[in-house]
Design a protein around this motif. Structure first.
Motif, PDB file in Angstrom:
ATOM      1  N   GLY A  56      11.945   9.810  35.722  1.00 45.15           N
ATOM      2  CA  GLY A  56      11.111   9.774  37.059  1.00 45.15           C
ATOM      3  C   GLY A  56      10.076  10.571  36.983  1.00 45.15           C
ATOM      4  O   GLY A  56       9.351  11.149  36.084  1.00 45.15           O
ATOM      5  N   THR A  57       9.538  11.087  38.349  1.00 49.35           N
ATOM      6  CA  THR A  57       8.374  11.775  38.566  1.00 49.35           C
ATOM      7  C   THR A  57       8.566  13.189  37.966  1.00 49.35           C
ATOM      8  O   THR A  57       9.602  13.884  38.286  1.00 49.35           O
ATOM      9  N   PRO A  58       7.618  13.532  37.013  1.00 46.39           N
ATOM     10  CA  PRO A  58       7.797  14.839  36.181  1.00 46.39           C
ATOM     11  C   PRO A  58       7.575  15.851  37.225  1.00 46.39           C
ATOM     12  O   PRO A  58       6.794  15.850  38.022  1.00 46.39           O
ATOM     13  N   TYR A  59       8.023  17.208  36.798  1.00 45.39           N
ATOM     14  CA  TYR A  59       7.626  18.436  37.482  1.00 45.39           C
ATOM     15  C   TYR A  59       6.260  19.040  36.751  1.00 45.39           C
ATOM     16  O   TYR A  59       6.700  19.001  35.639  1.00 45.39           O
ATOM     17  N   TYR A  60       5.407  19.715  37.329  1.00 48.07           N
ATOM     18  CA  TYR A  60       4.488  20.237  36.683  1.00 48.07           C
ATOM     19  C   TYR A  60       3.983  21.801  37.297  1.00 48.07           C
ATOM     20  O   TYR A  60       4.124  21.857  38.698  1.00 48.07           O
ATOM     21  N   ALA A  61       3.822  22.604  36.547  1.00 52.18           N
ATOM     22  CA  ALA A  61       3.507  24.027  37.159  1.00 52.18           C
ATOM     23  C   ALA A  61       2.129  23.799  37.924  1.00 52.18           C
ATOM     24  O   ALA A  61       1.334  22.957  37.152  1.00 52.18           O
ATOM     25  N   ASP A  62       1.720  24.614  38.763  1.00 46.00           N
ATOM     26  CA  ASP A  62       0.658  24.473  39.552  1.00 46.00           C
ATOM     27  C   ASP A  62      -0.661  24.513  38.622  1.00 46.00           C
ATOM     28  O   ASP A  62      -1.960  24.034  38.569  1.00 46.00           O
ATOM     29  N   SER A  63      -0.651  25.355  37.533  1.00 45.32           N
ATOM     30  CA  SER A  63      -1.562  25.826  36.672  1.00 45.32           C
ATOM     31  C   SER A  63      -2.020  24.716  35.760  1.00 45.32           C
ATOM     32  O   SER A  63      -3.105  24.617  35.119  1.00 45.32           O
ATOM     33  N   VAL A  64      -1.116  23.619  35.568  1.00 43.88           N
ATOM     34  CA  VAL A  64      -1.477  22.500  34.651  1.00 43.88           C
ATOM     35  C   VAL A  64      -1.520  21.217  35.390  1.00 43.88           C
ATOM     36  O   VAL A  64      -1.670  20.108  34.829  1.00 43.88           O
ATOM     37  N   LYS A  65      -1.103  20.978  36.588  1.00 43.61           N
ATOM     38  CA  LYS A  65      -1.010  19.898  37.415  1.00 43.61           C
ATOM     39  C   LYS A  65      -2.129  19.354  37.366  1.00 43.61           C
ATOM     40  O   LYS A  65      -3.399  19.868  37.477  1.00 43.61           O
ATOM     41  N   GLY A  66      -2.495  18.002  37.061  1.00 42.33           N
ATOM     42  CA  GLY A  66      -3.709  17.277  36.889  1.00 42.33           C
ATOM     43  C   GLY A  66      -4.305  17.371  35.642  1.00 42.33           C
ATOM     44  O   GLY A  66      -5.283  16.440  35.115  1.00 42.33           O
ATOM     45  N   ARG A  67      -3.948  18.161  34.780  1.00 40.56           N
ATOM     46  CA  ARG A  67      -4.443  18.207  33.469  1.00 40.56           C
ATOM     47  C   ARG A  67      -3.372  18.148  32.378  1.00 40.56           C
ATOM     48  O   ARG A  67      -3.819  17.273  31.134  1.00 40.56           O
ATOM     49  N   PHE A  68      -2.280  17.992  32.507  1.00 41.73           N
ATOM     50  CA  PHE A  68      -1.267  18.026  31.678  1.00 41.73           C
ATOM     51  C   PHE A  68      -0.233  16.978  31.934  1.00 41.73           C
ATOM     52  O   PHE A  68       0.090  16.797  33.232  1.00 41.73           O
ATOM     53  N   THR A  69       0.249  16.051  31.023  1.00 37.67           N
ATOM     54  CA  THR A  69       1.340  14.905  31.232  1.00 37.67           C
ATOM     55  C   THR A  69       2.462  14.961  30.304  1.00 37.67           C
ATOM     56  O   THR A  69       2.053  14.969  29.334  1.00 37.67           O
ATOM     57  N   ILE A  70       3.525  14.981  30.791  1.00 42.78           N
ATOM     58  CA  ILE A  70       4.692  14.748  29.934  1.00 42.78           C
ATOM     59  C   ILE A  70       5.160  13.421  30.035  1.00 42.78           C
ATOM     60  O   ILE A  70       5.161  12.646  31.098  1.00 42.78           O
ATOM     61  N   SER A  71       5.630  13.041  28.951  1.00 47.64           N
ATOM     62  CA  SER A  71       6.109  11.507  28.555  1.00 47.64           C
ATOM     63  C   SER A  71       7.477  11.831  27.826  1.00 47.64           C
ATOM     64  O   SER A  71       7.495  12.590  26.934  1.00 47.64           O
ATOM     65  N   ARG A  72       8.094  10.526  27.646  1.00 50.02           N
ATOM     66  CA  ARG A  72       9.238  10.548  26.716  1.00 50.02           C
ATOM     67  C   ARG A  72       9.311   9.135  26.107  1.00 50.02           C
ATOM     68  O   ARG A  72       9.105   8.152  26.914  1.00 50.02           O
ATOM     69  N   ASP A  73       9.710   9.171  24.962  1.00 47.49           N
ATOM     70  CA  ASP A  73      10.165   8.059  24.262  1.00 47.49           C
ATOM     71  C   ASP A  73      11.221   7.873  23.787  1.00 47.49           C
ATOM     72  O   ASP A  73      11.547   8.516  22.456  1.00 47.49           O
ATOM     73  N   ASN A  74      12.269   7.616  24.661  1.00 46.91           N
ATOM     74  CA  ASN A  74      13.622   7.558  24.129  1.00 46.91           C
ATOM     75  C   ASN A  74      14.112   6.757  22.944  1.00 46.91           C
ATOM     76  O   ASN A  74      14.962   7.349  22.143  1.00 46.91           O
ATOM     77  N   ALA A  75      13.401   5.557  22.636  1.00 45.63           N
ATOM     78  CA  ALA A  75      13.600   4.910  21.568  1.00 45.63           C
ATOM     79  C   ALA A  75      13.319   5.780  20.341  1.00 45.63           C
ATOM     80  O   ALA A  75      14.051   5.711  19.042  1.00 45.63           O
ATOM     81  N   LYS A  76      12.293   6.500  20.414  1.00 45.72           N
ATOM     82  CA  LYS A  76      11.924   7.554  19.145  1.00 45.72           C
ATOM     83  C   LYS A  76      12.621   8.930  19.183  1.00 45.72           C
ATOM     84  O   LYS A  76      12.342   9.722  18.344  1.00 45.72           O
ATOM     85  N   ASN A  77      13.172   8.994  20.430  1.00 49.03           N
ATOM     86  CA  ASN A  77      13.842  10.556  20.503  1.00 49.03           C
ATOM     87  C   ASN A  77      12.870  11.549  20.540  1.00 49.03           C
ATOM     88  O   ASN A  77      13.038  12.572  19.870  1.00 49.03           O
ATOM     89  N   THR A  78      11.729  11.133  21.142  1.00 50.99           N
ATOM     90  CA  THR A  78      10.557  12.338  21.172  1.00 50.99           C
ATOM     91  C   THR A  78      10.115  12.256  22.650  1.00 50.99           C
ATOM     92  O   THR A  78       9.956  11.313  23.453  1.00 50.99           O
ATOM     93  N   VAL A  79       9.616  13.529  22.822  1.00 54.04           N
ATOM     94  CA  VAL A  79       9.029  13.986  24.080  1.00 54.04           C
ATOM     95  C   VAL A  79       7.464  14.423  23.645  1.00 54.04           C
ATOM     96  O   VAL A  79       7.111  15.145  22.913  1.00 54.04           O
ATOM     97  N   TYR A  80       6.679  14.235  24.593  1.00 52.95           N
ATOM     98  CA  TYR A  80       5.251  14.535  24.509  1.00 52.95           C
ATOM     99  C   TYR A  80       4.560  15.340  25.475  1.00 52.95           C
ATOM    100  O   TYR A  80       5.089  15.252  26.675  1.00 52.95           O
ATOM    101  N   LEU A  81       3.629  16.214  25.244  1.00 54.94           N
ATOM    102  CA  LEU A  81       3.018  16.890  26.372  1.00 54.94           C
ATOM    103  C   LEU A  81       1.435  16.819  26.075  1.00 54.94           C
ATOM    104  O   LEU A  81       0.845  17.196  25.004  1.00 54.94           O
ATOM    105  N   GLN A  82       0.735  15.781  26.691  1.00 57.29           N
ATOM    106  CA  GLN A  82      -0.573  15.454  26.495  1.00 57.29           C
ATOM    107  C   GLN A  82      -1.443  16.607  27.456  1.00 57.29           C
ATOM    108  O   GLN A  82      -1.018  16.774  28.808  1.00 57.29           O
TER     109      GLN A  82
END
Length: 120
Positions: A56-82
């Motif tokens: 669902g909608t990710p949580y972000y710290a104010d310091s990174v909001k709008g610049r960082f994005t978390i996503s997950r690929d459950n099929a690959k068992n991997t989480v990303y931080l762009q």
């Protein structure tokens, strides 16, 4: 037991972008909420962001909001931080975490960390 292995940290210039990956083994990643913490030299560890197991909608710290994005690929068992528009104050060791819940302060599993250095 869950193992988390981060990768992708390196030296990058201010204004640049970087994507961190967190490979999860030992359990299916879809079972867990996942997140990222960071710790800068001389500072306390702080939450960067978190994403629930439903994606669902990710949580972000104010310091990174709008610049960082978390996503997950459950099929690959991997989480990303762009990370975009990086700044010198983003320099830190970044840790992947699993098994947390709101308000995202306590987590069951931690990775070993990956160093991100942003040069100005």
């Amino acid at each position: 037991q869950v193992q988390l292995v981060e990768s992708g940290g390196r030296l990058v210039q201010a204004g640049g972008s970087l994507r961190l990956s967190c490979a999860v083994s030992g359990r299916t990643v879809s079972w867990y909420s996942m997140g990222w913490f960071r710790q800068a030299p001389g500072k306390e560890r702080e939450i960067v962001g978190a994403i629930t197991w439903t994606g669902g909608t990710p949580y972000y710290a104010d310091s990174v909001k709008g610049r960082f994005t978390i996503s997950r690929d459950n099929a690959k068992n991997t989480v990303y931080l762009q990370m975009n528009s990086l700044r010198s104050d983003d320099t830190a060791v970044y840790y992947c975490v699993a098994g947390g819940s709101p308000p995202w302060t306590t987590w069951t599993y931690w990775g070993q960390g990956t160093q991100v250095t942003v040069s100005s």
